[in-house]
Design a protein around this motif. Structure first.
Motif, mmCIF file in Angstrom:
data_model
loop_
_atom_site.group_PDB
_atom_site.id
_atom_site.type_symbol
_atom_site.label_atom_id
_atom_site.label_comp_id
_atom_site.label_asym_id
_atom_site.label_seq_id
_atom_site.Cartn_x
_atom_site.Cartn_y
_atom_site.Cartn_z
ATOM 1 N N MET A 139 0.820 -1.206 0.000
ATOM 2 C CA MET A 139 0.000 0.000 0.000
ATOM 3 C C MET A 139 0.860 1.265 0.000
ATOM 4 S SD MET A 139 -3.067 -1.029 -0.217
ATOM 5 C CE MET A 139 -3.949 0.475 0.156
ATOM 6 N N ILE A 140 1.995 1.229 0.712
ATOM 7 C CA ILE A 140 2.842 2.415 0.813
ATOM 8 C C ILE A 140 3.497 2.716 -0.536
ATOM 9 C CG2 ILE A 140 4.885 3.379 1.937
ATOM 10 C CD1 ILE A 140 4.129 1.682 4.413
ATOM 11 N N ASN B 23 2.356 1.819 -3.411
ATOM 12 C CA ASN B 23 1.283 2.238 -4.308
ATOM 13 C C ASN B 23 1.030 3.730 -4.206
ATOM 14 O OD1 ASN B 23 0.866 -0.282 -5.320
ATOM 15 N ND2 ASN B 23 -1.032 -0.693 -4.231
ATOM 16 N N VAL B 24 1.032 4.235 -2.981
ATOM 17 C CA VAL B 24 0.800 5.667 -2.770
ATOM 18 C C VAL B 24 1.884 6.482 -3.467
ATOM 19 C CG1 VAL B 24 0.773 7.508 -1.038
ATOM 20 C CG2 VAL B 24 -0.475 5.381 -0.619
ATOM 21 N N LEU C 250 1.429 6.444 -7.233
ATOM 22 C CA LEU C 250 0.197 7.126 -7.652
ATOM 23 C C LEU C 250 0.360 8.643 -7.624
ATOM 24 C CD1 LEU C 250 -2.599 4.968 -5.942
ATOM 25 C CD2 LEU C 250 -2.206 5.252 -8.399
ATOM 26 N N ILE C 251 1.096 9.161 -6.628
ATOM 27 C CA ILE C 251 1.224 10.614 -6.502
ATOM 28 C C ILE C 251 2.389 11.174 -7.306
ATOM 29 C CG2 ILE C 251 0.154 10.614 -4.222
ATOM 30 C CD1 ILE C 251 2.901 10.947 -2.991
ATOM 31 N N PHE D 186 6.996 13.983 0.484
ATOM 32 C CA PHE D 186 6.507 12.655 0.833
ATOM 33 C C PHE D 186 7.108 12.170 2.148
ATOM 34 C CE2 PHE D 186 7.562 8.121 0.906
ATOM 35 C CZ PHE D 186 6.286 7.590 0.985
ATOM 36 N N PHE E 28 4.850 11.282 5.316
ATOM 37 C CA PHE E 28 4.749 9.861 5.650
ATOM 38 C C PHE E 28 5.404 9.540 6.984
ATOM 39 C CE2 PHE E 28 6.259 5.403 5.262
ATOM 40 C CZ PHE E 28 5.011 4.819 5.265
ATOM 41 N N THR F 284 3.077 -0.498 -9.183
ATOM 42 C CA THR F 284 1.909 -0.643 -8.317
ATOM 43 C C THR F 284 1.442 -2.094 -8.283
ATOM 44 O OG1 THR F 284 0.479 -0.067 -10.177
ATOM 45 C CG2 THR F 284 1.127 1.710 -8.698
ATOM 46 N N ALA G 130 -7.499 -1.498 1.536
ATOM 47 C CA ALA G 130 -7.924 -0.091 1.457
ATOM 48 C C ALA G 130 -8.647 0.320 2.737
ATOM 49 C CB ALA G 130 -8.826 0.118 0.249
ATOM 50 N N SER H 83 -6.107 0.748 5.515
ATOM 51 C CA SER H 83 -5.384 2.016 5.323
ATOM 52 C C SER H 83 -6.194 3.183 5.876
ATOM 53 C CB SER H 83 -5.101 2.245 3.831
ATOM 54 O OG SER H 83 -4.293 1.232 3.302
#
Length: 416
Positions: free
Chosen positions: A90-91, A93-94, A97-98, A115, A119, A217, A225, A228
């Motif tokens: 998940m981390i 992926n973030v 994505l950004i 970031f 984070f 990703t 999700a 999270s």
């Protein structure tokens, strides 16, 4: 001073040297501090002169154990959340994505700093450093530019952690000692974020190229999700619950952890393939054992009244200057024992001055690559990052640290 007291102080010094020279002696600092911490208390009991003295020592040990238990349980809950989200991708992926697919090196430096800052305030700084270093190593950067990125990562990670109790252990320790309020701590994010930006400006010289990020990703399951979102909700509830109702943060985080277990049980089938309780076992217990050993040592030093000399610098200098120097000391002496010793020594400061100390010990370790866990992790992961290579940017780091401390001082005057 008795012979026993002198010997116990020697043991504490040996433990501190073991922490500082961990890379030289190749003995994990958790093993060193736990050995000396437990042995020192046993010696206190063995050489007690009377039942009354034994009772006093026992009460002191119980007080230390209670403080350690609160810190441990909070960290276990927070680190389990992060371990789960990190394992599920998940981390990462973030990040992907950004981050834009193609970006200039200069802009990427600023985005990386942003970031890391955000984070690391939510998760532990070790995880934030590992994820950021993986991103940097995936880029085709020359060594000098790579070190510029990593230098900002170390400073941003440590700066981000000071404003939230989930971000830095020293911040959590100062909060649990009731020296600062949870909402007051949040204001530290203002000067801390500004100085990360200033350091990024310093370090952006020579960054003229363009890089392409490789998308990495992984598919997101609905349960991941939800967990999270639960993690973010737990952090917000911790802040609101403590500010409005005085609920101890450890209680809120343990409640959030229990909901995480139930969500995993009813929304997925990983009770068989990937048991959710297994994530408690993969958190960094070495770090927790290190804190245990250090806090036992500091509790012992308080018991024999050896911390009185530590406050001597506060008798000579005003807290404004003394706290600034403590931040610089934390680049050489691990900030956890330093903070624990200052808290146990009985220093009397205003809330604004405690904020200054929170920033100083949280960010000061960034001045040297060996001064913080983030720096040590980065040095172990990034080829070419040496003590000397990091030292090239000492002037930039010291300027950013000083500007940030000045900003916290101004903020403290307003709060006072």
């Amino acid at each position: 001073m008795s012979a026993l007291d002198a010997f116990l102080i020697v043991l504490a010094v040996l433990a501190l040297l073991g922490v500082i020279f961990e890379e030289v002696i190749h003995i994990n600092k958790a093993k060193v501090t736990l050995f000396f911490g437990t042995m020192s208390w046993m010696l206190l009991f063995l050489f007690s002169d009377s039942p009354d003295e034994t009772s006093t020592i026992s009460a002191g040990l119980s007080e230390s154990i209670a403080e350690i238990a609160g810190l441990w349980l909070f960290l276990v809950a927070a680190m389990t959340f992060v371990a789960y989200l990190n394992k599920k991708g998940m981390i990462e992926n973030v990040i992907y994505l950004i981050m834009p697919r193609q970006v200039s090196e200069r802009r990427l430096l600023f985005l990386t700093g942003l970031f890391c800052f955000i984070f690391s305030s939510l998760a532990d700084n070790i995880t934030a450093t590992l994820v950021s270093c993986s991103l940097i190593l995936s880029l085709d950067l020359e060594l000098k530019k790579r070190i510029q990125f990593v230098t900002l990562v170390v400073f941003a990670v440590n700066s981000g952690g000071v404003s939230l109790i989930t971000g830095d252990v020293t911040t959590l320790m100062i909060f649990l000692a009731e020296k600062v309020e949870i909402l007051t701590l949040l204001t530290l994010a203002i000067p801390a974020s500004i100085t990360v930006f200033i350091l990024a400006v310093f370090l952006s010289r020579g960054l003229t190229g363009t890089v392409t990020l490789r998308s990495n990703t992984t598919p997101v399951r609905r349960v991941d999700a939800v967990i999270s979102g639960l993690f973010l909700l737990t952090i917000l509830s911790t802040i609101a619950g403590n500010a409005l109702f005085g609920i101890p943060p450890v209680l809120t985080f343990l409640f959030g952890l229990s909901i995480m277990f139930l969500v995993s049980r009813f929304m997925s089938d990983d009770s068989d393939l990937d048991p959710i309780l297994e994530y408690i076992r993969i958190i960094e217990f070495e770090t927790l054992l290190f804190f245990l050993g250090i806090l036992l040592l500091v509790g012992m030093l308080k018991e024999i009244h050896a911390l009185d000399s530590l406050v001597a610098i506060y008798d000579v200098l005003p807290p404004l200057y003394a706290n600034y120097l403590m931040g610089i000391f934390s680049a050489v002496i691990d900030n956890v024992p330093l903070t624990a010793a200052l808290l146990k020594s009985g220093i009397d400061m205003s809330p604004g001055e405690w904020m200054g100390l929170t920033y100083a010990v949280g960010v000061g370790g960034s001045l040297l690559v060996i001064g913080s866990a983030a720096g040590i992790v980065a040095m172990s992961k990034v080829p070419g990052l040496t003590f000397a290579a990091y030292m090239r940017y000492l002037a930039h780091l010291l300027a950013a640290y000083t500007l940030g401390y000045a900003g916290v001082f101004m903020l403290g005057r307003f709060i006072n």
